[in-house]
Write an enzyme that holds these catalytic residues in place. Structure first.
Site, PDB file in Angstrom:
ATOM      1  N   ASN A   1       1.746   9.989  11.812  1.00  8.47           N
ATOM      2  CA  ASN A   1       0.633   9.090  12.115  1.00  8.47           C
ATOM      3  C   ASN A   1       0.527   8.989  13.640  1.00  8.47           C
ATOM      4  O   ASN A   1       1.254   8.239  14.275  1.00  8.47           O
ATOM      5  CB  ASN A   1       0.914   7.720  11.472  1.00  8.47           C
ATOM      6  CG  ASN A   1      -0.239   6.752  11.626  1.00  8.47           C
ATOM      7  OD1 ASN A   1      -1.190   7.003  12.369  1.00  8.47           O
ATOM      8  ND2 ASN A   1      -0.160   5.637  10.931  1.00  8.47           N
TER       9      ASN A   1
ATOM     10  N   ARG B   1      -2.161  11.578   9.246  1.00  9.50           N
ATOM     11  CA  ARG B   1      -3.265  10.634   9.132  1.00  9.50           C
ATOM     12  C   ARG B   1      -4.321  11.036  10.159  1.00  9.50           C
ATOM     13  O   ARG B   1      -4.020  11.176  11.346  1.00  9.50           O
ATOM     14  CB  ARG B   1      -2.772   9.228   9.432  1.00  9.50           C
ATOM     15  CG  ARG B   1      -3.899   8.239   9.474  1.00  9.50           C
ATOM     16  CD  ARG B   1      -3.377   6.867   9.785  1.00  9.50           C
ATOM     17  NE  ARG B   1      -4.491   5.942   9.878  1.00  9.50           N
ATOM     18  CZ  ARG B   1      -4.509   4.897  10.689  1.00  9.50           C
ATOM     19  NH1 ARG B   1      -3.477   4.656  11.471  1.00  9.50           N
ATOM     20  NH2 ARG B   1      -5.549   4.109  10.713  1.00  9.50           N
TER      21      ARG B   1
ATOM     22  N   HIS C   1      -9.886   2.401   7.744  1.00 11.58           N
ATOM     23  CA  HIS C   1      -8.761   1.750   7.045  1.00 11.58           C
ATOM     24  C   HIS C   1      -8.693   2.196   5.590  1.00 11.58           C
ATOM     25  O   HIS C   1      -8.127   1.497   4.737  1.00 11.58           O
ATOM     26  CB  HIS C   1      -8.875   0.202   7.078  1.00 11.58           C
ATOM     27  CG  HIS C   1      -8.491  -0.410   8.390  1.00 11.58           C
ATOM     28  ND1 HIS C   1      -9.081  -1.547   8.874  1.00 11.58           N
ATOM     29  CD2 HIS C   1      -7.581  -0.045   9.320  1.00 11.58           C
ATOM     30  CE1 HIS C   1      -8.539  -1.861  10.050  1.00 11.58           C
ATOM     31  NE2 HIS C   1      -7.623  -0.949  10.340  1.00 11.58           N
TER      32      HIS C   1
ATOM     33  N   HIS D   1      -8.117  -6.091   5.549  1.00  9.50           N
ATOM     34  CA  HIS D   1      -7.038  -5.485   6.326  1.00  9.50           C
ATOM     35  C   HIS D   1      -7.078  -6.155   7.695  1.00  9.50           C
ATOM     36  O   HIS D   1      -7.981  -5.894   8.493  1.00  9.50           O
ATOM     37  CB  HIS D   1      -7.224  -3.969   6.443  1.00  9.50           C
ATOM     38  CG  HIS D   1      -6.150  -3.314   7.247  1.00  9.50           C
ATOM     39  ND1 HIS D   1      -5.248  -2.432   6.705  1.00  9.50           N
ATOM     40  CD2 HIS D   1      -5.809  -3.442   8.547  1.00  9.50           C
ATOM     41  CE1 HIS D   1      -4.394  -2.042   7.646  1.00  9.50           C
ATOM     42  NE2 HIS D   1      -4.725  -2.629   8.776  1.00  9.50           N
TER      43      HIS D   1
ATOM     44  N   GLY E   1      -5.085  -6.584  10.937  1.00 13.73           N
ATOM     45  CA  GLY E   1      -4.027  -6.249  11.894  1.00 13.73           C
ATOM     46  C   GLY E   1      -4.639  -6.311  13.273  1.00 13.73           C
ATOM     47  O   GLY E   1      -5.527  -7.142  13.520  1.00 13.73           O
TER      48      GLY E   1
ATOM     49  N   GLY F   1      -6.505  -3.846  14.440  1.00 10.31           N
ATOM     50  CA  GLY F   1      -7.831  -3.525  13.915  1.00 10.31           C
ATOM     51  C   GLY F   1      -8.025  -4.387  12.681  1.00 10.31           C
ATOM     52  O   GLY F   1      -7.054  -4.684  11.983  1.00 10.31           O
TER      53      GLY F   1
ATOM     54  N   ARG G   1     -11.259  -5.564  19.958  1.00  9.77           N
ATOM     55  CA  ARG G   1     -12.651  -5.117  19.755  1.00  9.77           C
ATOM     56  C   ARG G   1     -13.491  -6.313  19.323  1.00  9.77           C
ATOM     57  O   ARG G   1     -13.005  -7.184  18.603  1.00  9.77           O
ATOM     58  CB  ARG G   1     -12.713  -4.042  18.661  1.00  9.77           C
ATOM     59  CG  ARG G   1     -11.914  -2.798  18.969  1.00  9.77           C
ATOM     60  CD  ARG G   1     -12.041  -1.778  17.843  1.00  9.77           C
ATOM     61  NE  ARG G   1     -10.872  -0.936  17.787  1.00  9.77           N
ATOM     62  CZ  ARG G   1     -10.242  -0.569  16.665  1.00  9.77           C
ATOM     63  NH1 ARG G   1     -10.698  -0.943  15.483  1.00  9.77           N
ATOM     64  NH2 ARG G   1      -9.181   0.191  16.730  1.00  9.77           N
TER      65      ARG G   1
ATOM     66  N   ASP H   1      -2.461 -10.940  20.286  1.00 12.20           N
ATOM     67  CA  ASP H   1      -1.362 -11.191  19.358  1.00 12.20           C
ATOM     68  C   ASP H   1      -1.600 -12.543  18.679  1.00 12.20           C
ATOM     69  O   ASP H   1      -1.584 -13.587  19.340  1.00 12.20           O
ATOM     70  CB  ASP H   1      -0.041 -11.203  20.147  1.00 12.20           C
ATOM     71  CG  ASP H   1       1.173 -11.310  19.236  1.00 12.20           C
ATOM     72  OD1 ASP H   1       1.092 -12.040  18.222  1.00 12.20           O
ATOM     73  OD2 ASP H   1       2.189 -10.675  19.550  1.00 12.20           O
TER      74      ASP H   1
ATOM     75  N   ILE I   1      -1.457  -9.579  10.202  1.00  8.71           N
ATOM     76  CA  ILE I   1      -1.962 -10.950  10.066  1.00  8.71           C
ATOM     77  C   ILE I   1      -2.138 -11.297   8.586  1.00  8.71           C
ATOM     78  O   ILE I   1      -1.682 -12.343   8.121  1.00  8.71           O
ATOM     79  CB  ILE I   1      -3.297 -11.107  10.827  1.00  8.71           C
ATOM     80  CG1 ILE I   1      -3.088 -10.842  12.322  1.00  8.71           C
ATOM     81  CG2 ILE I   1      -3.888 -12.484  10.596  1.00  8.71           C
ATOM     82  CD1 ILE I   1      -4.385 -10.686  13.118  1.00  8.71           C
TER      83      ILE I   1
ATOM     84  N   ASN J   1       1.182 -11.979   6.831  1.00  7.04           N
ATOM     85  CA  ASN J   1       2.143 -12.944   7.376  1.00  7.04           C
ATOM     86  C   ASN J   1       1.577 -14.292   7.779  1.00  7.04           C
ATOM     87  O   ASN J   1       2.335 -15.221   7.994  1.00  7.04           O
ATOM     88  CB  ASN J   1       2.821 -12.345   8.620  1.00  7.04           C
ATOM     89  CG  ASN J   1       3.608 -11.105   8.286  1.00  7.04           C
ATOM     90  OD1 ASN J   1       4.497 -11.147   7.461  1.00  7.04           O
ATOM     91  ND2 ASN J   1       3.258  -9.992   8.916  1.00  7.04           N
TER      92      ASN J   1
ATOM     93  N   GLU K   1       0.297   2.555   4.073  1.00  4.23           N
ATOM     94  CA  GLU K   1      -0.530   3.736   4.334  1.00  4.23           C
ATOM     95  C   GLU K   1       0.276   5.032   4.326  1.00  4.23           C
ATOM     96  O   GLU K   1      -0.183   6.043   3.809  1.00  4.23           O
ATOM     97  CB  GLU K   1      -1.220   3.574   5.693  1.00  4.23           C
ATOM     98  CG  GLU K   1      -2.317   2.537   5.656  1.00  4.23           C
ATOM     99  CD  GLU K   1      -2.524   1.840   6.988  1.00  4.23           C
ATOM    100  OE1 GLU K   1      -1.589   1.151   7.442  1.00  4.23           O
ATOM    101  OE2 GLU K   1      -3.595   1.981   7.568  1.00  4.23           O
TER     102      GLU K   1
HETATM  103  P1  ADP Z   1      -1.827  -2.592  13.766  1.00  5.34           P
HETATM  104  O1  ADP Z   1      -3.241  -2.752  13.354  1.00  5.34           O
HETATM  105  O2  ADP Z   1      -1.673  -2.250  15.220  1.00  5.34           O
HETATM  106  O3  ADP Z   1      -0.976  -1.763  12.814  1.00  5.34           O
HETATM  107  P2  ADP Z   1      -0.459  -4.876  12.631  1.00  5.34           P
HETATM  108  O4  ADP Z   1      -0.938  -4.638  11.257  1.00  5.34           O
HETATM  109  O5  ADP Z   1       0.996  -4.747  12.919  1.00  5.34           O
HETATM  110  O6  ADP Z   1      -1.257  -4.058  13.730  1.00  5.34           O
HETATM  111  O7  ADP Z   1      -0.910  -6.352  13.041  1.00  5.34           O
HETATM  112  C1  ADP Z   1      -0.750  -6.866  14.321  1.00  5.34           C
HETATM  113  C2  ADP Z   1      -1.179  -8.332  14.307  1.00  5.34           C
HETATM  114  O8  ADP Z   1      -0.408  -9.017  13.301  1.00  5.34           O
HETATM  115  C3  ADP Z   1      -0.932  -9.070  15.614  1.00  5.34           C
HETATM  116  O9  ADP Z   1      -2.024  -9.929  15.883  1.00  5.34           O
HETATM  117  C4  ADP Z   1       0.306  -9.878  15.304  1.00  5.34           C
HETATM  118  O10 ADP Z   1       0.362 -11.059  16.084  1.00  5.34           O
HETATM  119  C5  ADP Z   1       0.082 -10.207  13.863  1.00  5.34           C
HETATM  120  N1  ADP Z   1       1.323 -10.608  13.182  1.00  5.34           N
HETATM  121  C6  ADP Z   1       2.408  -9.878  12.936  1.00  5.34           C
HETATM  122  N2  ADP Z   1       3.369 -10.628  12.345  1.00  5.34           N
HETATM  123  C7  ADP Z   1       2.848 -11.863  12.215  1.00  5.34           C
HETATM  124  C8  ADP Z   1       3.323 -13.109  11.700  1.00  5.34           C
HETATM  125  N3  ADP Z   1       4.541 -13.198  11.179  1.00  5.34           N
HETATM  126  N4  ADP Z   1       2.487 -14.158  11.731  1.00  5.34           N
HETATM  127  C9  ADP Z   1       1.256 -14.074  12.254  1.00  5.34           C
HETATM  128  N5  ADP Z   1       0.757 -12.927  12.765  1.00  5.34           N
HETATM  129  C10 ADP Z   1       1.532 -11.851  12.743  1.00  5.34           C
END
Ligand code: ADP
Length: 365
Positions: free
Chosen positions: A6, A63, A151, A178, A180, A182, A211, A250, A296, A299, A346
């Site tokens: 990836n 990917r 995605h 989804h 994250g 993105g 974005r 973040d 996000i 979690n 993925e």
């Molecule tokens: P990517 O799209 O780069 O793969 P991720 O799926 O890892 O990214 O998501 C990154 C986002 O998830 C960030 O905004 C990060 O703060 C958030 N994140 C990761 N762990 C937690 C958590 N335990 N609680 C809240 N947000 C989280």
């Protein structure tokens, strides 16, 4: 064994699968900025970290973000497919070149190794034309200007994992988020994508880490006139979204910041996730289930509850305790809509899809 690669703009993630079982994984970051000089060097380093007997790796699967209109299924990378991925780099200038670099790095290391490509656009190939067409002159549409959606490997994995969940069965009308760095949402009808919040590129739709999500095209024209195309592209991909509104991309940092700007960024993220989610429910004709995935989505119970509460008029009700714990099933007994968290998967999806192509090839022999 199958090596899944990836390649992102500045990182390479490697995973080795035996069938659907993960055997090893490694990640190399900061390519070109203090880390390895290029993707070939990153691959070398990653393979070293995997510490695998190379002879056991029979094939590699990559990917690829954009498959364009032509590459709508996971497939063997032939010269023709590589040329098509390269042609799509015009559609995805930030996204396809790293994948091509990864494909070429593997080819240099192991010239005889069969390679496969899985596309983030492919899951959305089932979208009807009314969902994908931009109302532009025919000559522009004929050039490939349309919505593709992204995605897709994540959403395909969600469909697989929801199907595997005991006792649930696949819901008819599923809205999947989804969330994250993105972020997107997808309307999934009977297991097939019918609409996505992302469009021609991954810029459209929800407010994301860096974005902006949906913009009036006149805003883009104004930015290009003022700053030029390259600076605008950088701004829209790297300096917008949560980072621009709240000072960080973040989500954990935004929760901790306690500033009005961070609170507004969180609100913007949830408001637009719900706005796009509700629009996708119109494509579905209703709503039976919501899924959350990504850093996000998996979690962050606060974000999930803000989004679900805005969609409450469609029937979903969270169980507050289950949501706070981050259980798999989050819906209250009174909810007419199932709500689940589904861990992103993925890489395994790529392995499973590539394995199916390999099995098919072997069956033809
Ligand atoms: P990517 O799209 O780069 O793969 P991720 O799926 O890892 O990214 O998501 C990154 C986002 O998830 C960030 O905004 C990060 O703060 C958030 N994140 C990761 N762990 C937690 C958590 N335990 N609680 C809240 N947000 C989280």
């Amino acid at each position: 064994m199958l090596l899944v690669v990836n390649s992102g703009s500045s990182s390479v993630k490697l995973a080795v699968f035996d069938g659907a079982e993960l055997c090893a994984q490694a990640q190399v970051e900061n390519i070109g900025s203090g880390g390895p000089v290029d993707h070939a060097a990153a691959l070398d380093l990653g393979l070293l970290r995997l510490a695998l007997p190379v002879a056991q790796v029979r094939a590699a699967a990559h990917r690829v973000v954009h498959g364009g209109a032509g590459l709508t299924q996971t497939c063997r990378i032939t010269r023709g497919v590589e040329a098509e991925i390269e042609a799509c780099a015009g559609l995805a200038p930030l996204h396809n070149p790293p994948a091509l670099a990864g494909i070429r790095a593997v080819a240099r290391l192991w010239p005889a190794m069969p390679q496969y490509a899985a596309f983030d656009t492919a899951f959305h190939a089932t979208n009807p034309e009314v969902a994908t067409a931009y109302a532009l002159p025919l000559a522009e549409r004929a050039r490939g200007l349309r919505r593709y959606g992204f995605h897709g490997l994540s959403y395909a994995a969600i469909v697989r994992k929801v199907q595997e969940m005991p006792g649930s069965g696949l819901p008819k009308r599923m809205l999947s988020f989804h969330l994250g760095n993105g972020a997107s949402a997808c309307a999934i009808l009977d297991g097939r994508s019918v609409a996505s919040s992302m469009g021609f590129s991954p810029l459209d739709g929800l407010t994301m880490g860096t974005r902006p999500g949906g913009l009036d095209p006149a805003v883009v024209m104004d930015l290009v006139a003022r700053h030029g195309a390259d600076a605008t592209e950088q701004m829209l991909n790297r300096a917008s979204g949560l980072k621009a509104l709240g000072g960080s991309n973040d989500m954990r940092a935004l929760h901790g910041a306690g500033t009005p700007e961070a609170a507004f960024a969180i609100d913007h993220f949830c408001y637009w996730a719900a706005r796009h989610g509700a629009s996708l429910c119109a494509a579905l004709g209703g709503l039976d289930a919501i899924t959350f995935t990504g850093g996000i989505g998996e979690n962050d119970g606060i974000i999930r509850s803000k989004i679900v509460n805005r969609l409450a008029f469609l029937g979903p009700v969270l169980d507050g305790d289950a949501n706070a714990r981050g259980d798999r099933a989050l819906h209250a007994a009174t909810s007419s809509v199932a709500i689940w968290t589904v861990p992103a998967d993925e890489e395994r999806q790529i392995a499973i899809e590539a394995r199916a192509v390999i099995d098919h090839e072997e069956g033809l022999r």
